[in-house]
Design an enzyme around this catalytic site. Structure first.
Site, PDB file in Angstrom:
ATOM      1  N   ASP A 119       0.858  -1.186   0.000  1.00 34.92           N
ATOM      2  CA  ASP A 119       0.000   0.000   0.000  1.00 34.92           C
ATOM      3  C   ASP A 119       0.897   1.240   0.000  1.00 34.92           C
ATOM      4  O   ASP A 119       1.707   1.430   0.916  1.00 34.92           O
ATOM      5  CB  ASP A 119      -0.878  -0.046   1.252  1.00 34.92           C
ATOM      6  CG  ASP A 119      -1.810   1.138   1.408  1.00 34.92           C
ATOM      7  OD1 ASP A 119      -1.647   2.139   0.684  1.00 34.92           O
ATOM      8  OD2 ASP A 119      -2.697   1.070   2.278  1.00 34.92           O
ATOM      9  N   VAL A 120       0.736   2.088  -1.012  1.00 38.81           N
ATOM     10  CA  VAL A 120       1.613   3.250  -1.152  1.00 38.81           C
ATOM     11  C   VAL A 120       1.433   4.289  -0.047  1.00 38.81           C
ATOM     12  O   VAL A 120       2.235   5.217   0.070  1.00 38.81           O
ATOM     13  CB  VAL A 120       1.431   3.942  -2.520  1.00 38.81           C
ATOM     14  CG1 VAL A 120       1.858   3.027  -3.652  1.00 38.81           C
ATOM     15  CG2 VAL A 120      -0.009   4.416  -2.708  1.00 38.81           C
ATOM     16  N   ASN A 146       1.323   6.867  -9.680  1.00 33.12           N
ATOM     17  CA  ASN A 146       0.049   6.672 -10.383  1.00 33.12           C
ATOM     18  C   ASN A 146      -1.047   6.077  -9.508  1.00 33.12           C
ATOM     19  O   ASN A 146      -2.229   6.261  -9.790  1.00 33.12           O
ATOM     20  CB  ASN A 146       0.303   5.756 -11.595  1.00 33.12           C
ATOM     21  CG  ASN A 146      -0.974   5.205 -12.183  1.00 33.12           C
ATOM     22  OD1 ASN A 146      -1.750   5.922 -12.820  1.00 33.12           O
ATOM     23  ND2 ASN A 146      -1.215   3.914 -11.973  1.00 33.12           N
ATOM     24  N   TYR A 229     -12.321  12.705  -3.673  1.00 34.23           N
ATOM     25  CA  TYR A 229     -11.501  12.570  -4.878  1.00 34.23           C
ATOM     26  C   TYR A 229     -11.047  13.935  -5.378  1.00 34.23           C
ATOM     27  O   TYR A 229      -9.870  14.145  -5.689  1.00 34.23           O
ATOM     28  CB  TYR A 229     -12.290  11.846  -5.966  1.00 34.23           C
ATOM     29  CG  TYR A 229     -11.467  11.446  -7.160  1.00 34.23           C
ATOM     30  CD1 TYR A 229     -10.602  10.360  -7.093  1.00 34.23           C
ATOM     31  CD2 TYR A 229     -11.559  12.144  -8.362  1.00 34.23           C
ATOM     32  CE1 TYR A 229      -9.838   9.988  -8.187  1.00 34.23           C
ATOM     33  CE2 TYR A 229     -10.805  11.775  -9.459  1.00 34.23           C
ATOM     34  CZ  TYR A 229      -9.943  10.692  -9.372  1.00 34.23           C
ATOM     35  OH  TYR A 229      -9.174  10.335 -10.462  1.00 34.23           O
ATOM     36  N   LYS A 233      -7.095  15.180  -5.343  1.00 28.39           N
ATOM     37  CA  LYS A 233      -6.368  15.475  -6.578  1.00 28.39           C
ATOM     38  C   LYS A 233      -5.926  16.940  -6.642  1.00 28.39           C
ATOM     39  O   LYS A 233      -4.883  17.251  -7.234  1.00 28.39           O
ATOM     40  CB  LYS A 233      -7.236  15.103  -7.782  1.00 28.39           C
ATOM     41  CG  LYS A 233      -7.466  13.599  -7.922  1.00 28.39           C
ATOM     42  CD  LYS A 233      -6.158  12.809  -7.990  1.00 28.39           C
ATOM     43  CE  LYS A 233      -6.387  11.333  -8.254  1.00 28.39           C
ATOM     44  NZ  LYS A 233      -5.133  10.559  -8.374  1.00 28.39           N
TER      45      LYS A 233
END
Length: 340
Positions: A119-120, A146, A229, A233
């Site tokens: 998990d990043v 990404n 989201y 972003k």
């Protein structure tokens, strides 16, 4: 019924523009926006997408690239093309079987690649990806951050909306802590922690480098029905600009890409969730259908989404020496979505 027509006139339609779920009519039927009939696009000249097999030989020969979210979609396309262009690739994903399969295929085809499972948004995974790059290939030159999510449902799980609706995209007054926290953790904290470890290594090497963060058109403007989201972003684009300033003196360039409608597995899964939510809400009408298409999508005779390969072409360009004067940019790889 065409899936695009099913989506039209729903509050959640705009989620498509954040990650590729189009909300368009049959191209043979003139569309109406705000009561004004628009043109039939069937006779327009289409822009052909890049050939999925296209690559530039030896562009990254001897270079090492980390790509997160390598199991599917744009991440998978990125590791495949980077390997064909000569790069040593480290692919990272929390979809263990799918991610490792992509990397194995690269090695079988003569490329050079390693897989890191994790998990990043965890320090352990971020440290391990850089460690793997350095121990396997001696250095780290580039990274594409990404990995990302649109909701809080684990991407490997099957959709069961009745049980998972508290984890899906919702307007602020309907959103849960679980939805908000997971999306922000993966999309924003994940990018920060990845960059932190990548930059430590690049600074220590003192030989420059380049990083591309994958944001979204949702990081350039607002969209209905998906606050976490959109916020995450926007944060990715802000982190990109901040890091570009701090690391320019080290010769490290940092940019982001901001796509609109792009055909990926994440999008198809999100479409299923949208359909389930529309059904549960009995097609409640909201603001989301005001604008759902990019310029290129609107004028295309099939109103197609962007392809992962089209997005990856820009990502790899931004890593390459050809982009030597570009840093701190939030590239709108959105087919003109934010231009009109």
């Amino acid at each position: 019924m065409n899936r695009r027509n099913m989506l039209k006139n729903t509050t959640l339609a705009t989620i498509g523009a954040t990650a590729g779920i189009s909300c368009t009519n049959d191209p043979n039927t003139p569309e109406t926006i705000a009561g004004i009939a628009t043109q039939d696009t069937t006779d327009n000249t289409d822009v052909s997408p890049i050939n999925p097999n296209y690559f530039i030989s030896d562009r990254f020969k001897g270079k090492t690239i980390i790509v997160t979210g390598c199991a599917r979609g744009m991440g998978a396309a990125a590791v495949r093309r980077a390997a064909k262009e000569g790069a040593n690739v480290v692919g990272v994903d929390w979809l263990k079987d799918e991610g490792s399969t992509v990397i194995q295929e690269i090695n079988k085809q003569g490329g050079t690649a390693k897989f890191v499972y994790g998990d990043v948004s965890t320090n352990e995974t971020c440290k391990e990806m850089v460690k793997t790059a350095v121990e396997s290939y001696g250095r780290l030159d580039y990274a594409i951050n990404n990995a990302g999510v649109m909701d809080a449902i684990f991407p490997g799980d099957a959709i069961d909306y009745d049980k998972q609706k508290h984890l899906t995209f919702s307007r602020c007054h309907e959103a849960t802590d679980e939805y908000w926290d997971v999306v922000m953790r993966v999309n924003t904290t994940g990018v920060f922690k990845c960059m932190r470890e990548q930059l430590k290594q690049m600074v220590a090497q003192n030989q420059g480098g380049a990083i591309v963060n994958v944001a979204s058109v949702a990081g350039l403007r607002g969209f209905s029905g998906t606050p976490s989201y959109v916020a995450s972003k926007h944060a990715v684009n802000g982190l990109t600009k901040n890091a570009a300033i701090d690391y320019a003196e080290y010769g490290i360039r940092i940019n982001s890409v901001c796509m609109a409608n792009t055909a990926t597995p994440m999008v198809e899964r999100a479409y299923k969730l949208v359909m389930a939510k529309v059904k549960a809400s009995k097609g409640a009408v909201g603001m989301g259908n005001i604008k759902t298409k990019s310029l290129l999508q609107y004028t295309d005779s099939n109103q197609r989404d962007a392809t992962p390969e089209e997005q990856v072409a820009v990502m790899l360009f931004l890593l390459s020496d050809e982009a030597s004067n570009i840093t701190g940019a939030n590239y709108a790889t959105d087919g003109g979505f934010t231009s009109y």
